[in-house]
Design a protein around this motif. Sequence first.
Motif, short mmCIF file in Angstrom:
data_model
loop_
_atom_site.label_atom_id
_atom_site.label_comp_id
_atom_site.label_asym_id
_atom_site.label_seq_id
_atom_site.Cartn_x
_atom_site.Cartn_y
_atom_site.Cartn_z
N LEU A 186 0.97 -1.85 0.05
CA LEU A 186 0.27 0.02 -0.08
C LEU A 186 0.81 1.36 -0.05
O LEU A 186 0.37 2.43 -0.81
CB LEU A 186 -1.28 0.06 1.40
N ALA A 187 1.81 1.13 0.34
CA ALA A 187 2.88 2.62 1.08
C ALA A 187 3.67 2.85 -0.57
O ALA A 187 3.79 3.86 -1.29
CB ALA A 187 4.03 1.87 1.35
N GLN A 188 3.75 1.55 -1.94
CA GLN A 188 4.45 1.87 -2.64
C GLN A 188 3.40 2.46 -4.02
O GLN A 188 3.04 3.15 -4.65
CB GLN A 188 4.65 0.29 -3.17
N MET A 234 -1.12 -2.18 6.06
CA MET A 234 -0.28 -1.87 4.49
C MET A 234 -0.29 -3.02 3.76
O MET A 234 0.75 -2.52 3.02
CB MET A 234 1.17 -0.64 5.06
N GLN A 235 -0.61 -3.97 3.97
CA GLN A 235 0.20 -4.77 3.15
C GLN A 235 -1.46 -5.08 2.40
O GLN A 235 -1.68 -6.00 0.71
CB GLN A 235 -0.43 -6.67 4.10
N SER A 236 -2.06 -4.15 2.40
CA SER A 236 -2.76 -4.28 1.73
C SER A 236 -3.78 -4.13 -0.23
O SER A 236 -2.36 -3.16 -0.47
CB SER A 236 -4.33 -3.23 1.74
N THR A 237 -4.37 -4.42 -1.10
CA THR A 237 -4.18 -4.43 -1.84
C THR A 237 -4.98 -3.32 -2.64
O THR A 237 -5.28 -3.65 -4.11
CB THR A 237 -3.97 -5.98 -2.87
N TYR A 238 -5.74 -3.26 -1.34
CA TYR A 238 -7.16 -2.20 -2.47
C TYR A 238 -6.70 -0.86 -1.53
O TYR A 238 -5.78 -0.91 -1.15
CB TYR A 238 -8.37 -2.65 -1.35
N LEU A 272 -0.60 8.22 5.81
CA LEU A 272 -0.58 9.30 6.15
C LEU A 272 0.45 9.05 5.24
O LEU A 272 1.49 8.73 4.81
CB LEU A 272 -0.01 9.37 7.90
N ASN A 273 0.39 10.34 4.21
CA ASN A 273 1.31 10.42 2.62
C ASN A 273 2.23 11.68 3.43
O ASN A 273 1.14 12.79 2.78
CB ASN A 273 0.68 10.03 1.64
N PHE A 286 3.67 7.18 5.60
CA PHE A 286 4.17 7.74 7.22
C PHE A 286 3.02 6.37 7.97
O PHE A 286 3.73 5.73 9.50
CB PHE A 286 3.92 8.43 8.28
N GLY A 287 2.41 6.21 7.58
CA GLY A 287 1.99 4.85 7.85
C GLY A 287 0.26 4.75 7.98
O GLY A 287 -0.38 5.65 7.03
N ALA A 288 -0.36 3.92 7.40
CA ALA A 288 -1.85 3.81 7.75
C ALA A 288 -2.92 3.15 8.81
O ALA A 288 -2.51 2.63 9.61
CB ALA A 288 -2.04 2.88 6.52
N THR A 289 -4.37 3.54 8.86
CA THR A 289 -5.50 2.89 9.58
C THR A 289 -5.72 2.65 9.23
O THR A 289 -6.73 1.98 8.50
CB THR A 289 -5.36 4.38 10.83
#
Length: 446
Positions: free
Chosen positions: A141-143, A387-391, A323-324, A159-162
């Motif tokens: 998800l970061a990529q 952040m392993q999500s592909t959605y 957070l980007n 920086f991270g995701a919720t």
Amino acid sequence: MKNDITRREALALGVSAAALAATGASAQSPIKAADVPAPKFAIEKGASLRMLRPVRFVQADEDVFRANAAKFTKETGVEVKVDFVGWEDINQQTAVTSNSGAGPDMIIGFSDAPHIYADKLVELSDVADYLGKRYGGWLPLAQTYGKRSKGNAWIGLPFGATAGPLIYRKSILKSVGYDSVPEDHAGFLGLCQKLQKAGKPAGFALGNAKGDGNGFANWALWSHNAALLDESGNIVINSKETIAALKWVKELYPTFIAGTPSWNDVSNNRAYSAQEISLTANGVSLYFSLKNDPATKAIAEDSEHQLLPKGNAKISPMAGLTLNAMLFKHSQYPNAAKAFLTFMLEKDQYEPWLNANSGYWSQPLAAYAEAKVWSEDPKVAIFKNTMQSTYYDGYKGPISTATGAVSADYVLVQMCAAVATGASTPEAAAAEAEQRAKRYFRRQER
């Protein structure tokens, strides 16, 4: 880099004792960092920086973030001012900054924000390449959100995701005959009908809520295998899958507590804490606040998290609200800004910040999955792999200015709300959403 900040300096900043204790990574840290040469950014003479970022839901988020910024100032002499603004305001303030070419050097926006303002941003590939090599690589998800679509240039630095999984009262579900939430649409509807009949209904945001509103609308669509775009970027929202999703939302809505079409991102927190609802979707902040208040600790103990039901999808269809960080071209001190962003994601700063958030933000870099926060409370572990999500917003197509605008303008949320409240039929709402989306894509092509 040093990791010390004096108690006097911390107290002068108003940093809490808990944050002060967290401002240095533990000597027994489980985080592995590769020995990679750091980029050398020649910090500009007289540099000072201003950053804008979303307000915290967990107090320690702000406390440790500010303490880390103070460490950077101590080590480099670069003053950093961090302003925290409301979630509903961050998009507007980012647009003003981008259009005016003035204001903060850096903004931490949400998810696809860098793709909306890509032409106004400084490329961050040098920072991202270093951090990726040092900390085990960037998660999917970061990529997706960090890189330009169909390219390798980094325009954002996540920086991270919720995540917003389900949270529910175990005792209340048991009282209506369930040990957990069903994974299929019919089963989920049946559960919500029983909860409503028992006087402890579900509640999901159908208002213009950046996290919760978009999260519910996306889940309703994705779990029916509907999407805004196909892989080639064609608008496919007006589909039989979308119509099926909207018909299901219309059935589901009468089981909700009253008022959800006007909910913002804190409304379901309040309703769940007040025991007005027994089932919703939310980040870990709700559980965290319940757990740490003696008056509501019993509610936390009776609460459980579960990934959003799969429905017709192969996996739980959840995207993490990310957070980007963006660095604007109008900044007079781009090297100082790059140095600051790198510093904040290094182990000595990032690990204590991640732990202090109690699972609210999940790491973008693989090495930080070993942080102690993920093993301290079984009810928090579900957030570890967000952040392993592909959605993602704009799924399944390429992210662009137009997909960002569709999200920022709540096109999909309003489509669902119109059908739920009876203001529109599923067919009419899907057709209107298609037309609204097409307008954004036409503007992008000009």
